[in-house]
Design a protein around this motif. Structure first.
Motif, PDB file in Angstrom:
ATOM      1  N   VAL A 269     -36.056  58.317 -37.059  1.00 44.67           N
ATOM      2  CA  VAL A 269     -36.301  57.028 -36.407  1.00 44.67           C
ATOM      3  C   VAL A 269     -36.387  57.302 -34.913  1.00 44.67           C
ATOM      4  CG1 VAL A 269     -35.389  54.738 -35.878  1.00 44.67           C
ATOM      5  CG2 VAL A 269     -35.152  55.673 -38.195  1.00 44.67           C
ATOM      6  N   PHE A 270     -37.491  56.891 -34.294  1.00 44.38           N
ATOM      7  CA  PHE A 270     -37.644  57.154 -32.867  1.00 44.38           C
ATOM      8  C   PHE A 270     -38.252  55.953 -32.160  1.00 44.38           C
ATOM      9  CE2 PHE A 270     -41.797  58.288 -34.515  1.00 44.38           C
ATOM     10  CZ  PHE A 270     -42.693  58.009 -33.490  1.00 44.38           C
ATOM     11  N   HIS A 271     -38.081  55.926 -30.849  1.00 41.77           N
ATOM     12  CA  HIS A 271     -38.643  54.849 -30.030  1.00 41.77           C
ATOM     13  C   HIS A 271     -38.716  55.310 -28.586  1.00 41.77           C
ATOM     14  CE1 HIS A 271     -34.400  53.984 -28.904  1.00 41.77           C
ATOM     15  NE2 HIS A 271     -34.160  54.172 -30.182  1.00 41.77           N
ATOM     16  N   SER A 272     -39.713  54.785 -27.866  1.00 39.27           N
ATOM     17  CA  SER A 272     -39.921  55.089 -26.447  1.00 39.27           C
ATOM     18  C   SER A 272     -40.226  53.806 -25.697  1.00 39.27           C
ATOM     19  CB  SER A 272     -41.095  56.063 -26.265  1.00 39.27           C
ATOM     20  OG  SER A 272     -40.813  57.335 -26.803  1.00 39.27           O
ATOM     21  N   ALA A 273     -39.446  53.541 -24.650  1.00 43.41           N
ATOM     22  CA  ALA A 273     -39.690  52.369 -23.792  1.00 43.41           C
ATOM     23  C   ALA A 273     -39.795  51.088 -24.607  1.00 43.41           C
ATOM     24  CB  ALA A 273     -40.959  52.579 -22.966  1.00 43.41           C
ATOM     25  N   VAL A 274     -38.855  50.900 -25.523  1.00 42.24           N
ATOM     26  CA  VAL A 274     -38.878  49.736 -26.419  1.00 42.24           C
ATOM     27  C   VAL A 274     -37.626  48.884 -26.270  1.00 42.24           C
ATOM     28  CG1 VAL A 274     -38.765  49.043 -28.850  1.00 42.24           C
ATOM     29  CG2 VAL A 274     -40.410  50.767 -28.123  1.00 42.24           C
ATOM     30  N   LEU A 275     -36.456  49.518 -26.268  1.00 44.49           N
ATOM     31  CA  LEU A 275     -35.209  48.755 -26.342  1.00 44.49           C
ATOM     32  C   LEU A 275     -34.920  47.942 -25.087  1.00 44.49           C
ATOM     33  CD1 LEU A 275     -32.721  51.083 -28.268  1.00 44.49           C
ATOM     34  CD2 LEU A 275     -34.469  49.516 -29.128  1.00 44.49           C
ATOM     35  N   ALA A 276     -35.581  48.264 -23.981  1.00 46.73           N
ATOM     36  CA  ALA A 276     -35.381  47.465 -22.769  1.00 46.73           C
ATOM     37  C   ALA A 276     -35.852  46.026 -22.955  1.00 46.73           C
ATOM     38  CB  ALA A 276     -36.125  48.102 -21.594  1.00 46.73           C
ATOM     39  N   ILE A 299     -34.018  59.594 -32.530  1.00 48.93           N
ATOM     40  CA  ILE A 299     -34.531  60.085 -31.252  1.00 48.93           C
ATOM     41  C   ILE A 299     -34.867  58.890 -30.373  1.00 48.93           C
ATOM     42  CG2 ILE A 299     -36.321  61.425 -30.092  1.00 48.93           C
ATOM     43  CD1 ILE A 299     -36.652  63.055 -32.630  1.00 48.93           C
ATOM     44  N   SER A 300     -34.192  58.779 -29.245  1.00 48.48           N
ATOM     45  CA  SER A 300     -34.437  57.686 -28.306  1.00 48.48           C
ATOM     46  C   SER A 300     -35.010  58.254 -27.017  1.00 48.48           C
ATOM     47  CB  SER A 300     -33.144  56.916 -28.016  1.00 48.48           C
ATOM     48  OG  SER A 300     -32.160  57.763 -27.443  1.00 48.48           O
ATOM     49  N   ASN A 301     -35.933  57.515 -26.420  1.00 49.29           N
ATOM     50  CA  ASN A 301     -36.584  57.919 -25.169  1.00 49.29           C
ATOM     51  C   ASN A 301     -36.723  56.662 -24.323  1.00 49.29           C
ATOM     52  OD1 ASN A 301     -37.913  59.809 -23.449  1.00 49.29           O
ATOM     53  ND2 ASN A 301     -39.904  59.070 -24.146  1.00 49.29           N
ATOM     54  N   GLU A 302     -35.665  56.351 -23.587  1.00 56.11           N
ATOM     55  CA  GLU A 302     -35.567  55.061 -22.909  1.00 56.11           C
ATOM     56  C   GLU A 302     -35.081  55.250 -21.469  1.00 56.11           C
ATOM     57  OE1 GLU A 302     -36.480  52.260 -24.253  1.00 56.11           O
ATOM     58  OE2 GLU A 302     -36.531  52.659 -26.413  1.00 56.11           O
ATOM     59  N   GLY A 303     -35.206  54.189 -20.677  1.00 53.87           N
ATOM     60  CA  GLY A 303     -34.689  54.205 -19.319  1.00 53.87           C
ATOM     61  C   GLY A 303     -33.195  54.485 -19.298  1.00 53.87           C
ATOM     62  N   ALA A 304     -32.721  55.047 -18.202  1.00 59.93           N
ATOM     63  CA  ALA A 304     -31.329  55.499 -18.127  1.00 59.93           C
ATOM     64  C   ALA A 304     -30.321  54.370 -18.304  1.00 59.93           C
ATOM     65  CB  ALA A 304     -31.095  56.207 -16.795  1.00 59.93           C
ATOM     66  N   GLN A 305     -30.710  53.116 -17.987  1.00 56.88           N
ATOM     67  CA  GLN A 305     -29.779  51.996 -18.083  1.00 56.88           C
ATOM     68  C   GLN A 305     -29.859  51.264 -19.421  1.00 56.88           C
ATOM     69  OE1 GLN A 305     -27.718  51.859 -15.492  1.00 56.88           O
ATOM     70  NE2 GLN A 305     -28.951  53.539 -14.652  1.00 56.88           N
ATOM     71  N   VAL A 306     -30.787  51.649 -20.274  1.00 54.47           N
ATOM     72  CA  VAL A 306     -31.027  50.882 -21.497  1.00 54.47           C
ATOM     73  C   VAL A 306     -29.931  51.096 -22.528  1.00 54.47           C
ATOM     74  CG1 VAL A 306     -32.615  50.574 -23.436  1.00 54.47           C
ATOM     75  CG2 VAL A 306     -33.511  50.810 -21.116  1.00 54.47           C
ATOM     76  N   LEU A 307     -29.529  52.349 -22.719  1.00 57.35           N
ATOM     77  CA  LEU A 307     -28.436  52.688 -23.633  1.00 57.35           C
ATOM     78  C   LEU A 307     -27.321  53.297 -22.781  1.00 57.35           C
ATOM     79  CD1 LEU A 307     -30.602  54.219 -26.506  1.00 57.35           C
ATOM     80  CD2 LEU A 307     -29.352  52.055 -26.601  1.00 57.35           C
ATOM     81  N   VAL A 329     -34.526  58.950 -20.454  1.00 54.22           N
ATOM     82  CA  VAL A 329     -33.562  59.901 -21.005  1.00 54.22           C
ATOM     83  C   VAL A 329     -33.890  60.100 -22.482  1.00 54.22           C
ATOM     84  CG1 VAL A 329     -31.137  60.429 -21.419  1.00 54.22           C
ATOM     85  CG2 VAL A 329     -31.796  59.105 -19.383  1.00 54.22           C
ATOM     86  N   LEU A 330     -34.211  61.334 -22.845  1.00 50.61           N
ATOM     87  CA  LEU A 330     -34.473  61.663 -24.240  1.00 50.61           C
ATOM     88  C   LEU A 330     -33.166  62.093 -24.881  1.00 50.61           C
ATOM     89  CD1 LEU A 330     -36.825  62.147 -26.376  1.00 50.61           C
ATOM     90  CD2 LEU A 330     -36.558  64.560 -25.802  1.00 50.61           C
ATOM     91  N   ALA A 331     -32.833  61.482 -26.008  1.00 49.63           N
ATOM     92  CA  ALA A 331     -31.574  61.799 -26.682  1.00 49.63           C
ATOM     93  C   ALA A 331     -31.824  61.963 -28.172  1.00 49.63           C
ATOM     94  CB  ALA A 331     -30.536  60.698 -26.439  1.00 49.63           C
TER      95      ALA A 331
END
Length: 356
Positions: A269-276, A299-307, A329-331
């Motif tokens: 399960v992955f996402h980029s620039a979504v959870l914001a 795999i998450s790829n989001e802004g540093a403040q999102v998670l 931040v890729l995690a």
């Protein structure tokens, strides 16, 4: 409608100032000037405040204006055009969302995906048209650098052949070539073995529809010609074999889609620039769900403040030379492993977190 307060206005002005300073600076002079202009413009701010909160985004406003013919000139020109065409702009902003589908982000997902034994079953949350569900169909050119640094618009300089690694699908070079600067990390060893793929989105985009493709092009920032050309090529490739896209809220839909994953495949399960774009409570609930699924690689790829828990890992390492600087931040499974350019243009491994 609740009365607008000065606090509401200042919060929105600060958002546009931050967008100009952090996201657009050095990558889009036009959007930098536009965002600075909006931040100082009481009349445009007031009109934006009349929209639902998620519809006040700079990307959405600017894409809608350009889509409708505002051009790409000065802020004064944009302002005049907006005041004359506000009804059409507002209606398009209410109907659309910022579903930027950047295939270039596959270059920053690939280092993580390539380490996972296949065959893989990919599920993208916030998939838009699903272009990022095809990391195995694109070609990549990684340029090895000393440090990626803050995010810039794209890797547009001519690569040095002595310091590049190219990866192609087994069938040969793809019409989509993604460039990425790579630092403090090893280049991926190969492309993933993808056996199954599906996406989830509140409003999936049909990549075979010419009008939908035109909206995606409007979401690409004015000066980003490489991204625009890549979008066109990726859209044509994916349109030949469109992905399964499920309409629905991520929390209400993810378990049902996971239940469809074929046996003997590894669910990702992955996402980029979504959870914001969802609330903090929903983000926390989604993170808890992902951490609870030991059978799933997240795999998450989001802004540093999102998670916040993941972003804090970068803050903890900032004294060692790492800072997000507008990058994502890729995690993997909640462990931060890299800082990435928002459009896939760079990948900087975090010290002691990159595993060869």
């Amino acid at each position: 409608m609740q009365p607008m307060t000065e606090l509401d206005a200042e919060t929105l002005r600060d958002y546009y100032r931050t967008f100009a300073r952090v996201e657009a600076t050095d990558t889009s002079p036009i959007y930098t000037a536009w965002a600075e202009g909006v931040a100082a413009d009481d009349e445009i701010i007031a009109r934006l405040l009349a929209l639902p909160r998620p519809k006040r985004q700079a990307n959405l406003l600017f894409a809608a204006a350009r889509h409708l013919g505002a051009g790409e000139r000065s802020y004064a020109d944009l302002r005049s055009w907006l005041l004359e065409h506000w009804t059409q702009t507002r209606d398009l902003m209410l109907a659309r969302s910022t579903q930027t589908n950047e295939a270039g982000r596959c270059a920053t997902l690939l280092p993580a995906l390539s380490r996972i034994d296949g065959p893989l079953a990919l599920i993208e949350v916030g998939a838009s048209a699903g272009l990022c569900l095809y990391p195995d169909r694109y070609s990549y050119r990684y340029t090895i650098t000393e440090a990626a640094g803050p995010a810039t618009s794209a890797c547009t300089a001519e690569p040095d052949p002595a310091r590049t690694v190219r990866l192609d699908p087994s069938s040969g070079p793809s019409p989509v070539l993604i460039d990425c600067e790579l630092s403090n990390a090893s280049a991926p060893r190969g492309l993933p073995d993808v056996a199954w793929r599906a996406g989830i989105d509140l409003n999936p985009i049909d990549i075979t529809d010419a009008r939908e493709r035109e909206w995606l092009r409007s979401l690409v920032w004015p000066e980003h010609d490489v991204r625009r050309e890549r979008l066109i090529a990726a859209a044509a490739l994916v349109a030949e074999d469109p992905p399964r896209l499920v309409r629905g809220d991520l929390l209400e839909t993810i378990e049902a889609v996971l239940a469809e994953v074929p046996a003997s495949t590894q669910p990702i399960v992955f996402h980029s620039a979504v959870l914001a774009y969802i609330g903090a409570e929903a983000r926390a609930e989604f993170e808890t769900l992902m951490r609870s699924r030991e059978d799933v690689v997240w795999i998450s790829n989001e802004g540093a403040q999102v998670l916040p828990d993941i972003g804090a890992q970068v803050e903890a390492g900032a004294s060692g030379g790492h800072a997000a600087d507008g990058r994502f931040v890729l995690a993997v499974d909640g462990e931060a492993i890299a800082l990435t350019g928002p459009h896939g243009q760079s990948y900087e491994g975090l010290a002691d977190r990159e595993h060869a």
